[in-house]
Design a protein around this motif. Structure first.
Motif, PDB file in Angstrom:
ATOM      1  N   THR A  85       0.824  -1.206   0.000  1.00  0.00           N
ATOM      2  CA  THR A  85       0.000   0.000   0.000  1.00  0.00           C
ATOM      3  C   THR A  85       0.861   1.262   0.000  1.00  0.00           C
ATOM      4  O   THR A  85       1.978   1.268   0.503  1.00  0.00           O
ATOM      5  N   VAL A  86       0.264   2.310  -0.558  1.00  0.00           N
ATOM      6  CA  VAL A  86       0.842   3.651  -0.494  1.00  0.00           C
ATOM      7  C   VAL A  86      -0.219   4.530   0.143  1.00  0.00           C
ATOM      8  O   VAL A  86      -1.359   4.570  -0.335  1.00  0.00           O
ATOM      9  N   LEU A  87       0.105   5.186   1.245  1.00  0.00           N
ATOM     10  CA  LEU A  87      -0.839   6.095   1.896  1.00  0.00           C
ATOM     11  C   LEU A  87      -0.224   7.485   1.913  1.00  0.00           C
ATOM     12  O   LEU A  87       0.961   7.624   2.245  1.00  0.00           O
ATOM     13  N   ASP A  88      -1.010   8.506   1.545  1.00  0.00           N
ATOM     14  CA  ASP A  88      -0.470   9.855   1.683  1.00  0.00           C
ATOM     15  C   ASP A  88      -1.305  10.683   2.632  1.00  0.00           C
ATOM     16  O   ASP A  88      -2.503  10.448   2.786  1.00  0.00           O
ATOM     17  N   GLY A  89      -0.628  11.605   3.332  1.00  0.00           N
ATOM     18  CA  GLY A  89      -1.334  12.440   4.306  1.00  0.00           C
ATOM     19  C   GLY A  89      -0.386  13.372   5.033  1.00  0.00           C
ATOM     20  O   GLY A  89       0.544  13.931   4.432  1.00  0.00           O
ATOM     21  N   ARG A  90      -0.635  13.543   6.335  1.00  0.00           N
ATOM     22  CA  ARG A  90       0.204  14.436   7.141  1.00  0.00           C
ATOM     23  C   ARG A  90       0.940  13.667   8.240  1.00  0.00           C
ATOM     24  O   ARG A  90       2.000  14.084   8.688  1.00  0.00           O
ATOM     25  N   ASP A  91       0.343  12.566   8.691  1.00  0.00           N
ATOM     26  CA  ASP A  91       0.872  11.854   9.873  1.00  0.00           C
ATOM     27  C   ASP A  91       1.002  10.356   9.609  1.00  0.00           C
ATOM     28  O   ASP A  91       0.928   9.557  10.523  1.00  0.00           O
ATOM     29  N   ILE A  92       1.190   9.985   8.346  1.00  0.00           N
ATOM     30  CA  ILE A  92       1.244   8.547   8.030  1.00  0.00           C
ATOM     31  C   ILE A  92       2.517   7.933   8.615  1.00  0.00           C
ATOM     32  O   ILE A  92       2.483   6.913   9.306  1.00  0.00           O
ATOM     33  N   GLY A  93       3.661   8.597   8.377  1.00  0.00           N
ATOM     34  CA  GLY A  93       4.926   8.055   8.877  1.00  0.00           C
ATOM     35  C   GLY A  93       5.111   8.216  10.380  1.00  0.00           C
ATOM     36  O   GLY A  93       5.876   7.479  10.997  1.00  0.00           O
ATOM     37  N   THR A  94       4.419   9.175  10.971  1.00  0.00           N
ATOM     38  CA  THR A  94       4.614   9.436  12.407  1.00  0.00           C
ATOM     39  C   THR A  94       3.595   8.717  13.292  1.00  0.00           C
ATOM     40  O   THR A  94       3.933   8.257  14.376  1.00  0.00           O
ATOM     41  N   VAL A  95       2.335   8.621  12.839  1.00  0.00           N
ATOM     42  CA  VAL A  95       1.271   8.098  13.712  1.00  0.00           C
ATOM     43  C   VAL A  95       0.537   6.883  13.118  1.00  0.00           C
ATOM     44  O   VAL A  95       0.389   5.854  13.781  1.00  0.00           O
ATOM     45  N   VAL A  96       0.083   6.999  11.888  1.00  0.00           N
ATOM     46  CA  VAL A  96      -0.759   5.932  11.314  1.00  0.00           C
ATOM     47  C   VAL A  96       0.063   4.663  11.078  1.00  0.00           C
ATOM     48  O   VAL A  96      -0.335   3.570  11.489  1.00  0.00           O
ATOM     49  N   CYS A  97       1.206   4.820  10.426  1.00  0.00           N
ATOM     50  CA  CYS A  97       2.062   3.660  10.116  1.00  0.00           C
ATOM     51  C   CYS A  97       3.510   3.951  10.508  1.00  0.00           C
ATOM     52  O   CYS A  97       4.389   4.069   9.634  1.00  0.00           O
ATOM     53  N   PRO A  98       3.786   4.041  11.807  1.00  0.00           N
ATOM     54  CA  PRO A  98       5.166   4.363  12.216  1.00  0.00           C
ATOM     55  C   PRO A  98       6.175   3.293  11.796  1.00  0.00           C
ATOM     56  O   PRO A  98       7.369   3.569  11.734  1.00  0.00           O
ATOM     57  N   ASP A  99       5.688   2.083  11.480  1.00  0.00           N
ATOM     58  CA  ASP A  99       6.593   1.015  11.045  1.00  0.00           C
ATOM     59  C   ASP A  99       6.594   0.831   9.526  1.00  0.00           C
ATOM     60  O   ASP A  99       7.001  -0.226   9.026  1.00  0.00           O
ATOM     61  N   ALA A 100       6.155   1.846   8.791  1.00  0.00           N
ATOM     62  CA  ALA A 100       6.133   1.748   7.322  1.00  0.00           C
ATOM     63  C   ALA A 100       7.519   1.388   6.802  1.00  0.00           C
ATOM     64  O   ALA A 100       8.539   1.769   7.390  1.00  0.00           O
ATOM     65  N   ASP A 101       7.557   0.655   5.702  1.00  0.00           N
ATOM     66  CA  ASP A 101       8.843   0.231   5.128  1.00  0.00           C
ATOM     67  C   ASP A 101       9.618   1.415   4.565  1.00  0.00           C
ATOM     68  O   ASP A 101      10.840   1.471   4.651  1.00  0.00           O
ATOM     69  N   PHE A 102       8.888   2.367   3.958  1.00  0.00           N
ATOM     70  CA  PHE A 102       9.515   3.581   3.431  1.00  0.00           C
ATOM     71  C   PHE A 102       8.656   4.766   3.805  1.00  0.00           C
ATOM     72  O   PHE A 102       7.429   4.696   3.757  1.00  0.00           O
ATOM     73  N   LYS A 103       9.343   5.856   4.167  1.00  0.00           N
ATOM     74  CA  LYS A 103       8.636   7.091   4.511  1.00  0.00           C
ATOM     75  C   LYS A 103       9.236   8.237   3.697  1.00  0.00           C
ATOM     76  O   LYS A 103      10.451   8.439   3.736  1.00  0.00           O
ATOM     77  N   PHE A 104       8.374   8.933   3.008  1.00  0.00           N
ATOM     78  CA  PHE A 104       8.822  10.101   2.250  1.00  0.00           C
ATOM     79  C   PHE A 104       8.114  11.338   2.786  1.00  0.00           C
ATOM     80  O   PHE A 104       6.932  11.263   3.154  1.00  0.00           O
ATOM     81  N   PHE A 105       8.853  12.450   2.818  1.00  0.00           N
ATOM     82  CA  PHE A 105       8.239  13.715   3.189  1.00  0.00           C
ATOM     83  C   PHE A 105       8.435  14.661   2.018  1.00  0.00           C
ATOM     84  O   PHE A 105       9.558  15.001   1.651  1.00  0.00           O
ATOM     85  N   VAL A 106       7.316  15.029   1.389  1.00  0.00           N
ATOM     86  CA  VAL A 106       7.366  15.822   0.162  1.00  0.00           C
ATOM     87  C   VAL A 106       7.087  17.290   0.486  1.00  0.00           C
ATOM     88  O   VAL A 106       6.034  17.618   1.029  1.00  0.00           O
ATOM     89  N   THR A 107       8.042  18.143   0.164  1.00  0.00           N
ATOM     90  CA  THR A 107       7.829  19.580   0.380  1.00  0.00           C
ATOM     91  C   THR A 107       7.894  20.305  -0.958  1.00  0.00           C
ATOM     92  O   THR A 107       8.337  19.735  -1.961  1.00  0.00           O
ATOM     93  N   ALA A 108       7.477  21.552  -0.960  1.00  0.00           N
ATOM     94  CA  ALA A 108       7.656  22.430  -2.113  1.00  0.00           C
ATOM     95  C   ALA A 108       7.429  23.840  -1.599  1.00  0.00           C
ATOM     96  O   ALA A 108       6.757  24.030  -0.575  1.00  0.00           O
ATOM     97  N   SER A 109       7.994  24.815  -2.294  1.00  0.00           N
ATOM     98  CA  SER A 109       7.839  26.206  -1.850  1.00  0.00           C
ATOM     99  C   SER A 109       6.359  26.591  -1.904  1.00  0.00           C
ATOM    100  O   SER A 109       5.572  26.007  -2.666  1.00  0.00           O
ATOM    101  N   VAL A 110       5.991  27.598  -1.116  1.00  0.00           N
ATOM    102  CA  VAL A 110       4.603  28.082  -1.127  1.00  0.00           C
ATOM    103  C   VAL A 110       4.230  28.545  -2.536  1.00  0.00           C
ATOM    104  O   VAL A 110       3.125  28.275  -3.021  1.00  0.00           O
ATOM    105  N   GLU A 111       5.185  29.200  -3.224  1.00  0.00           N
ATOM    106  CA  GLU A 111       4.907  29.709  -4.579  1.00  0.00           C
ATOM    107  C   GLU A 111       4.594  28.550  -5.535  1.00  0.00           C
ATOM    108  O   GLU A 111       3.642  28.615  -6.316  1.00  0.00           O
ATOM    109  N   ALA A 112       5.405  27.497  -5.476  1.00  0.00           N
ATOM    110  CA  ALA A 112       5.184  26.350  -6.369  1.00  0.00           C
ATOM    111  C   ALA A 112       3.840  25.693  -6.063  1.00  0.00           C
ATOM    112  O   ALA A 112       3.105  25.295  -6.969  1.00  0.00           O
TER     113      ALA A 112
END
Ligand code: DC
Length: 201
Positions: A108-135
């Motif tokens: 599974t792939v889950l996206d959100g705000r707290d997937i890696g920290t709260v929902v699935c802290p044992d996820a196999d891979f955790k990505f945090f995607v950022t971008a500038s406010v302008e982009a």
């Protein structure tokens, strides 16, 4: 296999998550849509978005199949979603649904705000995607061409502030997450960056 993708609104994490799940043949869950469903129901019933008991009751009896994606995407709904998402009982009511989904096979792939920290802290891979406010504002404007750039920018900043500073499950990178700056990447470049990171392990 569980892959968590977190990040602020309009960072491109949804596009990335969907493409990644498709590429790997995994199931995909946009958890923001769950909060949007609760927010939309609160808005439609004319309820106060700080009324925790009412919003939690809606979250506990949520039927995701009764919503259309198009009605969930509006920025007004996003703002309601961000408000009810700060209520601990709403988050608790949506937790099991998300964790059950995460266990689907083959992955599974889950996206959100707290997937890696709260929902699935044992996820196999955790990505945090950022971008500038302008982009991010530019991206939203392309989705909603009739909207006003200044209003979109203000909404994004207000949501960042609320999502990052709430007491329960705030938006923040998990310590073991891989950071992706999506300001200048095309959707395919972002996908390749994530696939490359997964292959390295
Ligand atoms: O990703 P999105 O813009 O569709 O999310 C809408 C709101 O839902 C967002 O402002 C915060 C909330 N949310 C959350 O608190 N936790 C999640 N896992 C996903 C979304």
């Amino acid at each position: 296999m569980i892959i968590a993708i977190d990040g602020p609104s309009a960072s491109g994490k949804g596009t990335l998550g969907r493409a990644l799940a498709h590429k790997l043949g995994y199931h995909y869950l946009d958890t923001g849509a769950l909060y949007r469903m609760v927010g939309l129901s609160v808005q439609r019933r004319g309820l106060d978005p700080t009324d925790q008991e009412s919003a939690a009751a809606i979250a506990a009896s949520l039927d995701p199949s009764s919503f259309q994606d198009s009605e969930l995407r509006g920025e007004g709904v996003g703002s309601y979603a961000s408000k009810i998402a700060a209520l601990p009982k709403v988050r608790a009511a949506l937790l099991k649904l998300q964790r059950d989904f995460a266990q689907k096979k083959p992955g599974t792939v889950l996206d959100g705000r707290d997937i890696g920290t709260v929902v699935c802290p044992d996820a196999d891979f955790k990505f945090f995607v950022t971008a500038s406010v302008e982009a991010r504002a530019g991206r939203r404007l392309r989705e909603h061409p009739t909207s006003d750039l200044a209003a979109i920018t203000a909404d994004i900043k207000a949501r960042d502030e609320r999502d990052s500073n709430r007491a329960v499950a705030p938006l923040k990178p998990a310590e073991d997450s891989i950071l992706i700056d999506n300001s200048e990447l095309t959707p395919d470049e972002a996908l390749q960056a994530v696939l490359g990171a997964i292959e390295l392990y």
